[in-house]
Design a protein around this motif. Structure first.
Motif, short mmCIF file in Angstrom:
data_model
loop_
_atom_site.label_atom_id
_atom_site.label_comp_id
_atom_site.label_asym_id
_atom_site.label_seq_id
_atom_site.Cartn_x
_atom_site.Cartn_y
_atom_site.Cartn_z
N PRO A 29 0.81 -1.23 0.00
CA PRO A 29 0.00 0.00 0.00
C PRO A 29 0.84 1.27 0.00
CG PRO A 29 -0.90 -1.60 1.54
CD PRO A 29 0.41 -2.15 1.07
N GLU A 30 1.98 1.25 0.70
CA GLU A 30 2.82 2.45 0.75
C GLU A 30 3.45 2.75 -0.61
OE1 GLU A 30 5.21 -0.92 2.84
OE2 GLU A 30 3.13 -0.21 2.69
N ASP A 31 3.71 1.69 -1.41
CA ASP A 31 4.25 1.91 -2.75
C ASP A 31 3.20 2.57 -3.65
OD1 ASP A 31 6.67 0.79 -2.06
OD2 ASP A 31 6.12 -1.22 -2.75
N ILE A 32 1.95 2.10 -3.54
CA ILE A 32 0.88 2.69 -4.33
C ILE A 32 0.64 4.14 -3.91
CG2 ILE A 32 -1.55 2.51 -4.97
CD1 ILE A 32 0.26 0.33 -6.11
N ALA A 33 0.68 4.41 -2.61
CA ALA A 33 0.48 5.77 -2.12
C ALA A 33 1.57 6.71 -2.63
CB ALA A 33 0.43 5.77 -0.60
N GLU A 34 2.82 6.22 -2.62
CA GLU A 34 3.93 7.05 -3.11
C GLU A 34 3.79 7.33 -4.60
OE1 GLU A 34 8.84 6.87 -3.38
OE2 GLU A 34 7.72 5.31 -2.32
N LEU A 35 3.40 6.30 -5.35
CA LEU A 35 3.20 6.47 -6.79
C LEU A 35 2.06 7.44 -7.07
CD1 LEU A 35 3.86 5.71 -9.70
CD2 LEU A 35 2.40 3.69 -9.43
N ALA A 36 0.98 7.31 -6.31
CA ALA A 36 -0.16 8.22 -6.50
C ALA A 36 0.25 9.66 -6.23
CB ALA A 36 -1.30 7.80 -5.57
N ALA A 37 1.05 9.89 -5.19
CA ALA A 37 1.50 11.24 -4.88
C ALA A 37 2.36 11.80 -6.00
CB ALA A 37 2.27 11.24 -3.56
N ASN A 38 3.21 10.96 -6.58
CA ASN A 38 4.07 11.40 -7.67
C ASN A 38 3.24 11.74 -8.90
OD1 ASN A 38 5.77 10.38 -10.27
ND2 ASN A 38 7.13 11.35 -8.77
N ILE A 39 2.25 10.89 -9.22
CA ILE A 39 1.39 11.16 -10.37
C ILE A 39 0.59 12.44 -10.15
CG2 ILE A 39 -0.64 10.32 -11.62
CD1 ILE A 39 0.45 7.47 -11.20
N ASP A 40 0.12 12.65 -8.95
CA ASP A 40 -0.65 13.87 -8.65
C ASP A 40 0.21 15.11 -8.78
OD1 ASP A 40 -3.11 15.05 -7.90
OD2 ASP A 40 -2.39 15.28 -5.84
N ASP A 41 1.52 14.93 -8.56
CA ASP A 41 2.43 16.08 -8.59
C ASP A 41 2.90 16.40 -10.01
OD1 ASP A 41 4.10 18.13 -7.65
OD2 ASP A 41 5.80 16.75 -7.43
N VAL A 42 3.35 15.37 -10.76
CA VAL A 42 3.95 15.62 -12.08
C VAL A 42 3.16 15.01 -13.23
CG1 VAL A 42 6.24 15.73 -11.03
CG2 VAL A 42 5.43 13.56 -11.95
N LYS B 76 0.18 -4.02 -18.96
CA LYS B 76 1.22 -3.44 -18.11
C LYS B 76 0.66 -2.24 -17.36
CE LYS B 76 5.36 -4.48 -20.90
NZ LYS B 76 6.52 -3.86 -21.61
N GLY B 77 1.06 -2.10 -16.10
CA GLY B 77 0.74 -0.88 -15.37
C GLY B 77 -0.33 -1.02 -14.31
N ASN B 78 -0.40 -2.17 -13.66
CA ASN B 78 -1.45 -2.34 -12.65
C ASN B 78 -1.28 -1.40 -11.47
OD1 ASN B 78 -3.86 -3.74 -11.86
ND2 ASN B 78 -2.65 -4.70 -10.24
N SER B 79 -0.04 -1.14 -11.07
CA SER B 79 0.19 -0.21 -9.97
C SER B 79 -0.24 1.19 -10.34
CB SER B 79 1.66 -0.24 -9.55
OG SER B 79 2.00 -1.49 -9.00
N ARG B 80 -0.01 1.59 -11.59
CA ARG B 80 -0.48 2.89 -12.04
C ARG B 80 -2.01 2.96 -12.03
NH1 ARG B 80 3.31 2.58 -17.20
NH2 ARG B 80 3.51 0.48 -16.35
N ARG B 81 -2.64 1.85 -12.42
CA ARG B 81 -4.11 1.80 -12.37
C ARG B 81 -4.59 1.98 -10.94
NH1 ARG B 81 -8.16 -1.80 -11.14
NH2 ARG B 81 -6.61 -3.25 -10.32
N LEU B 82 -3.95 1.29 -9.98
CA LEU B 82 -4.35 1.40 -8.59
C LEU B 82 -4.11 2.80 -8.05
CD1 LEU B 82 -2.95 -2.00 -7.30
CD2 LEU B 82 -5.34 -1.40 -7.61
N ALA B 83 -3.01 3.43 -8.50
CA ALA B 83 -2.73 4.80 -8.07
C ALA B 83 -3.82 5.76 -8.57
CB ALA B 83 -1.36 5.24 -8.57
N PHE B 84 -4.26 5.57 -9.81
CA PHE B 84 -5.33 6.41 -10.35
C PHE B 84 -6.64 6.18 -9.59
CE2 PHE B 84 -2.66 7.95 -13.54
CZ PHE B 84 -3.33 8.85 -14.36
#
Length: 330
Positions: free
Chosen positions: A48-61, A81-89
Motif C-alpha cells: 500500500p505504501e508503494d501505491i500511495a507514493e506512486l499516487a502522490a508522484n502522479i498527482d504532482d507531475v 502493463k501498469g497495474n500499480s499505475r491503475r491502482l494509483a489512479f
C-alpha cells in the motif's frame, strides 16, 4: 488465464516507473472501470505504501508512462502493463487513465505472447523474490503458455544450475497440489527467504505448519559442520551467475577447508568428549532425522493411493514397528 479484477488484484509496483513509451504510439484516455482483467505474472500484491507514493508522484507531475491494454471485444480491456499505475489512479479517484491500446484481437496466442514478454522483462529488470519467481514459472508452465523446463530457462535467462534449483521446488509444489500457507507465502516474498528453506517447506507441509504457528524456520544444519557448509544467505543473480540477486542463494566461495584433528602427544590419550557436547550433538542429529522422516512421510502420502495393497501393508507394519521401538523404555 487473465485475472478477474472483481477480486482484489494488485501486482508489484516495482518496475512500473521504468516503462518507456514507443515514439509511434499515441496514448488515449480509457475509463478505469472498463479494465476488467489483468495479466499478473508475478502474482504478488503491491505494498500500500508503494501505491500511495506512486499516487502522490502522479498527482504532482502527472503520469509519465501510460498503461498498456488490449481490447476484449466487448468494450472492456485486459491490462497488459501498469497495474500499480491503475491502482494509483483509483486511489486518486480518477475516472480515466492514459493508455496505449494494442488493437490486435484478443486470443489465447496473444495472451501467451503477453505473458512470456512480461515474464522475461520482469526477470531481467526486477529483483524477484522467491515467491515471485515461483509464481512466474508456474504461470509460464500453465496454459496458454504451457512452456517446458528449457523454454522457461530461456525466457527468464536462467543458468542451468539456477534453473535446476528453481524447477525442483516448482515440481514439488505442483505435485503436492497445495498452496503455501499464508505465513510461509509472506516470508517467501521477503529478501530473507532462501531456496534451501523453500525446498524444505515445499517437501514437508509439517514444516510449514510449524513456521505458521511459531515463526521457527527449519534447521537445515549439515550432519558434520566440519565437512559440509550451510547454504549461504548471499543472493545470486537469476540472470548472471555469481552476481547478487534477492531471493536466491549460493554456496560460499571461501568455505573453510576441513581442519585436521589436533595433534596429540605420543602416549597421551585425548580427553573424552564432555557428556553435554555428546547430548547436544545427539539432539541436533535427532532433529535432522525427524525432518528427513517428515519429508519421506509426505512423499509416501502423495503416492499412497497408487501403491498396491500388499506394499501399503508392509509400510504400515514397518512404521508401527519403528514406533514401538522408539517408545520402548531404554
Amino acid at each position: 488465464m487473465p485475472i478477474n479484477l472483481d477480486a482484489t488484484d494488485t501486482s508489484t509496483a516495482l518496475g512500473d516507473f521504468a516503462d518507456a513509451a514507443d515514439d509511434d504510439r499515441v496514448a488515449v484516455p480509457i475509463p478505469l472501470a472498463a479494465i476488467t482483467r489483468c495479466i499478473q505474472v508475478c502474482g504478488v500484491d503491491a505494498k500500500p505504501e508503494d501505491i500511495a507514493e506512486l499516487a502522490a508522484n502522479i498527482d504532482d507531475v502527472g503520469l509519465l508512462h501510460p498503461i498498456e491494454v488490449n481490447p476484449n471485444g466487448d468494450g472492456t480491456y485486459t491490462l497488459i502493463k501498469g497495474n500499480s499505475r491503475r491502482l494509483a489512479f483509483l486511489q486518486l479517484k480518477r475516472e480515466t487513465i492514459p493508455a496505449f491500446v494494442d488493437p490486435r484481437p484478443s486470443s489465447e496466442e496473444l495472451l501467451a505472447e503477453f505473458i512470456r514478454a512480461q515474464a522475461s522483462e520482469n526477470a531481467h529488470r526486477k529483483h524477484l523474490t522467491i515467491l515471485e519467481t515461483l509464481n512466474t514459472i508456474n504461470r509460464l508452465t500453465e496454459p496458454p503458455c504451457s512452456c517446458g523446463r528449457n523454454q522457461v530457462g530461456r525466457i527468464m535467462r536462467l543458468p542451468e544450475t539456477t534453473l535446476k534449483r528453481y524447477w525442483k521446488v516448482h515440481r514439488t509444489l505442483r505435485d503436492r497440489g497445495l498452496p503455501w500457507l499464508p505465513q510461509v507465502r509472506s516470508w517467501l516474498n521477503t529478501p530473507n527467504a532462501t531456496w534451501a528453506v523453500a525446498a524444505a517447506f515445499a517437501a514437508d507441509r509439517g514444516l510449514e505448519r510449524v513456521f505458521a504457528a511459531t515463526g521457527e524456520l527449519p534447521d537445515l544444519a549439515p550432519a558434520d559442520p566440519t565437512t559440509e557448509a550451510r547454504p549461504s544467505a548471499e543472493p545470486v543473480s537469476a540472470t548472471t551467475p555469481g552476481s547478487p540477486e534477492r531471493g536466491t542463494q549460493m554456496a560460499p566461495h571461501n568455505a573453510p577447508a576441513p581442519q585436521p584433528p589436533p595433534a596429540t602427544t605420543r602416549g597421551v590419550t585425548p580427553a573424552p568428549t564432555p557428556p553435554t557436547e555428546r547430548a547436544e550433538s545427539s539432539a541436533a542429529r535427532g532433529r535432522r532425522l525427524l525432518q528427513r522422516l517428515r519429508r519421506l512421510l509426505a512423499e509416501l502420502h502423495n503416492v499412497a493411493a497408487d501403491l498396491p495393497p500388499e506394499l501399503r501393508e508392509e509400510i504400515r507394519a514397518a512404521l508401527a514397528d519403528a514406533a514401538s521401538r522408539l517408545m520402548a523404555p531404554e
